[in-house]
Design a protein around this motif. Sequence first.
Motif, PDB file in Angstrom:
ATOM      1  N   GLU A   1      47.633  24.223 -19.499  1.00 19.64           N
ATOM      2  CA  GLU A   1      46.563  23.219 -19.413  1.00 19.64           C
ATOM      3  C   GLU A   1      46.863  22.031 -20.332  1.00 19.64           C
ATOM      4  O   GLU A   1      46.701  20.869 -19.944  1.00 19.64           O
ATOM      5  CB  GLU A   1      45.220  23.849 -19.763  1.00 19.64           C
ATOM      6  CG  GLU A   1      44.051  22.886 -19.749  1.00 19.64           C
ATOM      7  CD  GLU A   1      43.668  22.378 -18.365  1.00 19.64           C
ATOM      8  OE1 GLU A   1      42.878  21.410 -18.301  1.00 19.64           O
ATOM      9  OE2 GLU A   1      44.146  22.922 -17.350  1.00 19.64           O
ATOM     10  N   ILE A   2      47.305  22.303 -21.549  1.00 19.58           N
ATOM     11  CA  ILE A   2      47.653  21.234 -22.488  1.00 19.58           C
ATOM     12  C   ILE A   2      48.792  20.387 -21.920  1.00 19.58           C
ATOM     13  O   ILE A   2      48.742  19.152 -21.953  1.00 19.58           O
ATOM     14  CB  ILE A   2      48.012  21.811 -23.876  1.00 19.58           C
ATOM     15  CG1 ILE A   2      46.742  22.362 -24.542  1.00 19.58           C
ATOM     16  CG2 ILE A   2      48.682  20.759 -24.757  1.00 19.58           C
ATOM     17  CD1 ILE A   2      46.994  23.202 -25.782  1.00 19.58           C
ATOM     18  N   GLN A   3      49.801  21.036 -21.379  1.00 21.37           N
ATOM     19  CA  GLN A   3      50.926  20.292 -20.803  1.00 21.37           C
ATOM     20  C   GLN A   3      50.480  19.460 -19.603  1.00 21.37           C
ATOM     21  O   GLN A   3      50.952  18.331 -19.416  1.00 21.37           O
ATOM     22  CB  GLN A   3      52.052  21.248 -20.412  1.00 21.37           C
ATOM     23  CG  GLN A   3      52.759  21.825 -21.613  1.00 21.37           C
ATOM     24  CD  GLN A   3      53.831  22.824 -21.256  1.00 21.37           C
ATOM     25  OE1 GLN A   3      53.812  23.453 -20.198  1.00 21.37           O
ATOM     26  NE2 GLN A   3      54.788  22.992 -22.167  1.00 21.37           N
TER      27      GLN A   3
ATOM     28  N   TYR B   1      41.302  23.013 -28.448  1.00 20.81           N
ATOM     29  CA  TYR B   1      42.059  24.275 -28.339  1.00 20.81           C
ATOM     30  C   TYR B   1      42.250  25.000 -29.671  1.00 20.81           C
ATOM     31  O   TYR B   1      43.047  25.926 -29.757  1.00 20.81           O
ATOM     32  CB  TYR B   1      43.411  24.016 -27.678  1.00 20.81           C
ATOM     33  CG  TYR B   1      43.274  23.702 -26.211  1.00 20.81           C
ATOM     34  CD1 TYR B   1      43.125  24.721 -25.268  1.00 20.81           C
ATOM     35  CD2 TYR B   1      43.257  22.383 -25.768  1.00 20.81           C
ATOM     36  CE1 TYR B   1      42.985  24.440 -23.928  1.00 20.81           C
ATOM     37  CE2 TYR B   1      43.112  22.098 -24.413  1.00 20.81           C
ATOM     38  CZ  TYR B   1      42.979  23.122 -23.506  1.00 20.81           C
ATOM     39  OH  TYR B   1      42.837  22.847 -22.172  1.00 20.81           O
TER      40      TYR B   1
ATOM     41  N   GLU C   1      53.573  18.292 -28.467  1.00 22.53           N
ATOM     42  CA  GLU C   1      53.219  19.712 -28.568  1.00 22.53           C
ATOM     43  C   GLU C   1      53.302  20.178 -30.022  1.00 22.53           C
ATOM     44  O   GLU C   1      52.430  20.919 -30.498  1.00 22.53           O
ATOM     45  CB  GLU C   1      54.130  20.548 -27.673  1.00 22.53           C
ATOM     46  CG  GLU C   1      53.872  20.306 -26.198  1.00 22.53           C
ATOM     47  CD  GLU C   1      54.998  20.750 -25.281  1.00 22.53           C
ATOM     48  OE1 GLU C   1      54.716  20.947 -24.087  1.00 22.53           O
ATOM     49  OE2 GLU C   1      56.161  20.891 -25.736  1.00 22.53           O
TER      50      GLU C   1
ATOM     51  N   ILE D   1      50.327  18.655 -31.939  1.00 22.27           N
ATOM     52  CA  ILE D   1      49.088  19.398 -31.661  1.00 22.27           C
ATOM     53  C   ILE D   1      49.089  20.723 -32.423  1.00 22.27           C
ATOM     54  O   ILE D   1      48.076  21.118 -33.006  1.00 22.27           O
ATOM     55  CB  ILE D   1      48.889  19.631 -30.149  1.00 22.27           C
ATOM     56  CG1 ILE D   1      48.660  18.298 -29.430  1.00 22.27           C
ATOM     57  CG2 ILE D   1      47.717  20.581 -29.890  1.00 22.27           C
ATOM     58  CD1 ILE D   1      48.762  18.392 -27.916  1.00 22.27           C
TER      59      ILE D   1
ATOM     60  N   LEU E   1      52.909  26.408 -28.751  1.00 18.77           N
ATOM     61  CA  LEU E   1      53.092  24.967 -28.560  1.00 18.77           C
ATOM     62  C   LEU E   1      54.318  24.472 -29.314  1.00 18.77           C
ATOM     63  O   LEU E   1      55.115  23.700 -28.779  1.00 18.77           O
ATOM     64  CB  LEU E   1      51.851  24.203 -29.038  1.00 18.77           C
ATOM     65  CG  LEU E   1      50.677  24.183 -28.094  1.00 18.77           C
ATOM     66  CD1 LEU E   1      49.419  23.708 -28.821  1.00 18.77           C
ATOM     67  CD2 LEU E   1      50.962  23.311 -26.883  1.00 18.77           C
TER      68      LEU E   1
ATOM     69  N   GLU F   1      46.472  28.292 -21.719  1.00 11.34           N
ATOM     70  CA  GLU F   1      46.132  27.152 -22.574  1.00 11.34           C
ATOM     71  C   GLU F   1      47.284  26.164 -22.686  1.00 11.34           C
ATOM     72  O   GLU F   1      47.072  24.950 -22.611  1.00 11.34           O
ATOM     73  CB  GLU F   1      45.722  27.626 -23.975  1.00 11.34           C
ATOM     74  CG  GLU F   1      44.427  28.387 -24.018  1.00 11.34           C
ATOM     75  CD  GLU F   1      44.578  29.869 -23.688  1.00 11.34           C
ATOM     76  OE1 GLU F   1      43.548  30.557 -23.618  1.00 11.34           O
ATOM     77  OE2 GLU F   1      45.709  30.348 -23.486  1.00 11.34           O
TER      78      GLU F   1
ATOM     79  N   LEU G   1      42.792  17.184 -28.134  1.00  7.75           N
ATOM     80  CA  LEU G   1      43.360  18.454 -27.670  1.00  7.75           C
ATOM     81  C   LEU G   1      43.356  19.499 -28.787  1.00  7.75           C
ATOM     82  O   LEU G   1      43.032  20.667 -28.557  1.00  7.75           O
ATOM     83  CB  LEU G   1      44.764  18.242 -27.119  1.00  7.75           C
ATOM     84  CG  LEU G   1      44.823  17.542 -25.766  1.00  7.75           C
ATOM     85  CD1 LEU G   1      46.240  17.095 -25.443  1.00  7.75           C
ATOM     86  CD2 LEU G   1      44.292  18.454 -24.668  1.00  7.75           C
TER      87      LEU G   1
END
Length: 189
Positions: free
Chosen positions: A7-9, A49, A68, A71, A60, A4, A45
Amino acid sequence: MSKEVKEIQRILTEKSDKSSIGFFQIMVPGKQKIYGVKTPALNELAKKYREGSFDLAKELWNCGALEEKIIAIKIIERVGRTDPAMVLVLFKEFSKQIDNWAVCDGLGTQFLRSIVKTHEKKIFDLASKLNRSKDPWQRRLSLVMVEWYTRNGEAHKEITELVKNLEDDNEYYVQKAVTWIKRNFKKGK
């Protein structure tokens, strides 16, 4: 690193905007990495997530980039009521790792939003401890985290004591928080 987070990065990198990086560096001074991704994308995001909840938020946060951390804050805002004790544990941990006003204010307002009505005493106990910290970001946080309670006249005495302790603080961002709380009192918030 989890799937995850990778993917976020990847998404943050894809949505990165060089002009936004410069803007964020001016508006949110600090030493953190900045992708240059705007708030609506961060909100998307966090919504997508949130199922990873506390573990994902912690991972994160520890990655360290501005977006990050934001989020992570937004994920906890969405799922915090499922485990208020974990919100407080992570809040204490994260409060030691603040280096800019945006993360401080997100942590103090959004992060705690789901528990402000149910955990007022614990929030004020934490604010009282942070209010006397050597770390200026924790001192600022001590006021930001009780800002919601300026709407409640019953809490004004406790908030006033926190403000009074910091009125002569030399740190710019602490003084900005003092002014913010006093302004809320004047507005009757």
